[in-house]
Design a protein around this motif. Sequence first.
Motif, short mmCIF file in Angstrom:
data_model
loop_
_atom_site.label_atom_id
_atom_site.label_comp_id
_atom_site.label_asym_id
_atom_site.label_seq_id
_atom_site.Cartn_x
_atom_site.Cartn_y
_atom_site.Cartn_z
N ASP A 5 0.87 -1.18 0.00
CA ASP A 5 0.00 0.00 0.00
C ASP A 5 0.90 1.23 0.00
O ASP A 5 1.39 1.66 1.04
CB ASP A 5 -0.91 0.00 1.23
N SER A 6 1.11 1.79 -1.19
CA SER A 6 2.00 2.94 -1.31
C SER A 6 1.27 4.28 -1.22
O SER A 6 1.88 5.34 -1.34
CB SER A 6 2.76 2.88 -2.64
N GLY A 33 -2.76 -4.19 0.32
CA GLY A 33 -1.32 -4.24 0.54
C GLY A 33 -0.86 -3.87 1.93
O GLY A 33 -1.60 -3.31 2.74
N SER A 79 2.86 -2.61 -6.32
CA SER A 79 1.87 -1.67 -5.80
C SER A 79 1.09 -1.12 -6.98
O SER A 79 1.30 -1.53 -8.13
CB SER A 79 2.55 -0.55 -5.01
N GLN A 122 3.95 8.29 -4.04
CA GLN A 122 3.74 6.85 -3.99
C GLN A 122 4.99 6.09 -4.44
O GLN A 122 5.33 5.05 -3.87
CB GLN A 122 2.55 6.45 -4.87
N PHE A 159 6.97 3.31 -2.35
CA PHE A 159 7.17 1.97 -2.91
C PHE A 159 8.65 1.60 -2.91
O PHE A 159 9.02 0.48 -2.54
CB PHE A 159 6.61 1.93 -4.33
N ILE A 196 5.13 -1.74 -10.63
CA ILE A 196 4.10 -0.79 -10.23
C ILE A 196 3.45 -0.10 -11.42
O ILE A 196 2.30 0.31 -11.35
CB ILE A 196 4.66 0.28 -9.24
#
Length: 417
Positions: free
Chosen positions: A173-174, A180, A205, A214, A218, A236
Amino acid sequence: MKSKFCLTDALSTITSEDSFTTDVFSAYFDCVRGYVIRKSKLCSRCVIKLAVYVDLDVIKKNILRIKTDVGVKVMLMVKADAYGHGLCKVARAVEDTVDAFGVATLEEGIALRKSGIKKEILVLACAPYEIVDLVENGLSFGLANFVMLSDLESLISARRIDAKEVKIHIAVDSGMHRLGFSESEVDRLTERMKGIGLAPRGVYSHLRVRSYAQIRAFERVCDKIAEVYPSAVRHIASSHSCAVRRMRYDMVRLGIAAYKGAMTVESEVIAARQVQKGEFISYGNYKAKQALNTAVVFGGYADGANRERPSAVYIRGRECRVLGRVCMDMCIVDCGDFLPEIGEKAILTSPETFSDTASQRGSIEYTVMTCWRGRIERIYVNDKGGSEKNGKNCGSENERGRKRVGERRDMRRYERT
């Protein structure tokens, strides 16, 4: 010319006691619904009204072009029936082009395996109770919470699954706050994974927008995981962010960009008439302000047409707006200065009009791609496999679907001999 078996023929047959059979009765009602009758000899001439054409060559070329541009591995997202293009058909056509496939559900993953797909398949939205099935089918899956990790610990401890056969990608979870582990949970996660002998294949992510905040979050998580699992593949970037070099990492997840320009949705005119000024059209209170040439086009909200904000239909290459309400099975359109013939082709959307269709519906192209359902046949261009009813047949069909559409183009549907 050979006659077609249609409603009038079926009804006349049914009214004769001597010739009545269950097959005839079933065929009659199938014709009423407008479905393609594949196996009944009585309906061997029935043709489909609504078809989604999918050009597999376009999809493959899109992937190859993007893969060359990004220079890293490509996972093709085939969730939601390959964005409406046909899960197994698309996957089989491009397996030699991509490095992995991404799906949302266990069922999608199993369907791909049963259709013969050998490449890695990552299931992104799975539940703890699906772990055993995921492992038994050789599917990778996203590890997104401690509940799933606890179930993994229990299953491995009970020797129901072997840790060496578990293929996981760690979901991070970014900043989207959907699925996540957060950055603060990573140390505890890796410690518990080591304790049961789990080694992740990847870490990933998802971006809510093209956000560098984000990306930094990450990267911090990836750095922590790399200290323990240095070979985990990082990914990602989606179609919207893979152009940014920093976001590519080891692999990109290619979605909508792979399908651009590959879909055309075709229907047909099933009635046409001139409506006089002051007359009502369809459900609701739409009243003609002048005399109008109208056509009834098969395909309503049960098939994917938008009831609240309908998009235009294209007949003879001209845009025809929907009049009144979209019905369950059909819609009525304004044809301007021409009156089409019954059986004429009507395009609901195409590569040239896709963005307009989405805009008129007040939506995005993703929803246009994935909305077509029900009484629809998929016809695959540049493929030997033929047609696929609703995209659900992950086996193979012959050329019958394509031939039926060809028949429709060459002759009027209600032709008699």
